[in-house]
Write an enzyme that holds these catalytic residues in place. Structure first.
Site, short mmCIF file in Angstrom:
data_model
loop_
_atom_site.label_atom_id
_atom_site.label_comp_id
_atom_site.label_asym_id
_atom_site.label_seq_id
_atom_site.Cartn_x
_atom_site.Cartn_y
_atom_site.Cartn_z
N ASN A 9 0.87 -1.19 0.00
CA ASN A 9 0.00 0.00 0.00
C ASN A 9 0.90 1.23 0.00
OD1 ASN A 9 -1.78 2.09 0.44
ND2 ASN A 9 -2.78 1.16 2.21
N ARG A 91 -2.85 -1.94 -3.37
CA ARG A 91 -4.00 -1.05 -3.23
C ARG A 91 -3.90 0.08 -4.25
NH1 ARG A 91 -4.87 3.87 0.76
NH2 ARG A 91 -7.11 4.19 0.53
N HIS A 180 -12.99 3.22 0.25
CA HIS A 180 -12.92 2.29 1.37
C HIS A 180 -13.60 0.95 1.02
CE1 HIS A 180 -12.59 5.80 4.49
NE2 HIS A 180 -11.40 5.42 4.06
N ARG A 241 -10.71 16.25 6.50
CA ARG A 241 -11.60 16.53 5.38
C ARG A 241 -12.95 17.02 5.90
NH1 ARG A 241 -10.47 10.78 3.20
NH2 ARG A 241 -8.38 10.99 2.28
N GLY A 330 -10.53 2.85 13.06
CA GLY A 330 -9.91 3.18 14.34
C GLY A 330 -10.86 3.79 15.34
N GLU A 384 -8.29 -4.79 5.88
CA GLU A 384 -8.23 -4.51 4.45
C GLU A 384 -7.13 -5.31 3.76
OE1 GLU A 384 -9.23 -0.09 3.57
OE2 GLU A 384 -8.45 -0.13 5.63
#
Length: 399
Positions: A9, A91, A180, A241, A330, A384
């Site tokens: 990743n 990824r 996601h 964000r 998390g 993931e």
């Protein structure tokens, strides 16, 4: 499915990796290269039950970072040459409308990943670089690209279409894609397993809450609506964000403050969200400040949880029948206050927490709803990297 997969990743200034035994569902080793491209880098390589191997060294680019990771495998184990690798999984953030499933990487796929950088300029270029570096390091292995957007390829037109001039979508790809996806795929399936039912019979609202945050309505294992849009900026409030804002904000700030579109875009992505409202994007610090009477931190948490609750209500309507709400990420996995406040007031809709179960800090997937109400509330740790490894092996085995 069987085999061992190296999952890579590549981020803008980092490179994460994990060696996964797919059949066992276990990580045999994992690591993180930090501060890639900066004067002083660090690589941390970890194995189960052992102290991490940490090395401070310059990591000028992702090629050097991956080389440092391979050295760590040779130094601390397990040796990749003896690990029985069957693939390297990568990824890739944005697959646009070209990739609706994992694909084996060739030169054409790599070229397409770079072309899609117009939709993900911060992510796809470094994802492509990571693939290039790993292909040179492992020329004899198949490399598989796993796209964040792929799980959402099942979105119906009414969910992915923006009400904008159609040539924007036709010529420039302006539509909703969602992100996601590997997390939402893994968690929705794990939630069905926790309920003892096949995924195709279960409708779930998955709440991936972390520094990046998104919600997805999953009907029978298929994504039918999701909060992120053409980019990961849309939807829930996140660490840095903004999530949903009126798009006229861009023109307004240009007129009254002289800010250009790129200035506003950077601010909405990098200096908004919890960071803007609370002065920190660490929810643990937000809670500490609230305990000290910080009104800004209290408002930030209110805004965060209100936005989650609004999306939960919307997706209950989209699904019609909802069997479970699954918290992951998390924050979703570790913050009982956020879970409780995000679902407060939804009891008439069949959603009721067991506050004692919610407050318990125990590992693994578990149910935290009260009684046997129609909507189970679950905590499901995401994985993931395991999902990516499974998808890579499934592709190679033809499933």
């Amino acid at each position: 499915m069987s085999g061992r997969v190296l999952v890579v990743n590549a981020g803008s200034s980092s490179l994460k990796y994990r060696l996964v035994d797919v059949a066992a569902g276990e990580a045999l080793a994992w690591g993180l290269a930090e501060r890639v491209g900066q004067p002083s880098g660090r690589l941390t390589h970890s194995l189960p039950g052992r102290a991490p191997d940490e090395v401070e060294r310059p990591l000028p680019d992702h090629g050097v970072a991956l080389g440092a990771a391979l050295e760590a495998f040779d130094r601390s184990g397990p040796r990749l040459a003896d690990a029985g690798l069957v693939a390297v999984a990568h990824r890739v953030v944005h697959g646009g409308d070209r990739f609706s499933a994992p694909v084996r990487v060739d030169d054409d796929v790599l070229r397409a990943v770079r072309e899609l950088a117009t939709l993900a300029p911060l992510h796809n270029p470094v994802n492509a670089t990571g693939i290039e570096v790993a292909r040179r390091a492992f020329p004899g292995l198949p490399h598989v690209a796993v796209f964040d957007t792929a799980f959402h390829a099942t979105l119906p037109p009414e969910a992915y279409t923006y009400a904008v001039p159609p040539q924007w979508a036709r010529d420039h790809g302006v539509r909703r894609y969602g992100f996601h996806g590997t997390s939402h795929a893994y968690v929705s399936r794990a939630a069905a397993e926790l309920l003892g039912r096949p995924p195709e019979e279960v409708n779930t609202v998955v709440l991936h809450l972390g520094n990046g945050a998104s919600a997805t309505a999953v009907a029978g294992g298929r994504s039918v609506d999701t909060s992120m849009g053409m980019t990961p900026l849309e939807g829930l409030v996140m660490g840095t964000r903004s999530g949903d804002v009126d798009p006229a904000v861009v023109a307004h700030l240009h007129r009254v403050a002289g800010l250009g579109p790129d200035d506003v875009d950077r601010a909405l992505n990098s200096s908004s969200g919890m960071l803007a409202l609370a002065g920190t994007n660490d929810l643990r610090e937000v809670h500490r400040r609230i305990a000290e009477g910080d009104a800004s931190a209290a408002l930030a948490l209110d805004v965060f949880c209100h936005r989650v609750r609004k999306y939960v209500g919307a997706y209950l309507a989209v699904l019609g029948r909802t069997d479970a709400i699954a918290f992951t990420g998390g924050i979703g996995e570790n913050d009982p206050v956020v879970r409780s406040r995000s679902l407060a007031g939804l009891e008439p809709l069949g959603i009721r927490l067991d506050e004692e179960a919610n407050a318990e800090r125990v590992p693994g997937a578990r149910r935290i709803s009260a009684g046997d109400g129609p909507v189970a509330v679950l905590v499901v740790p995401t994985d993931e990297e395991l999902e990516m490894a499974r998808q890579a092996v499934a592709l190679l085995e033809g499933h």
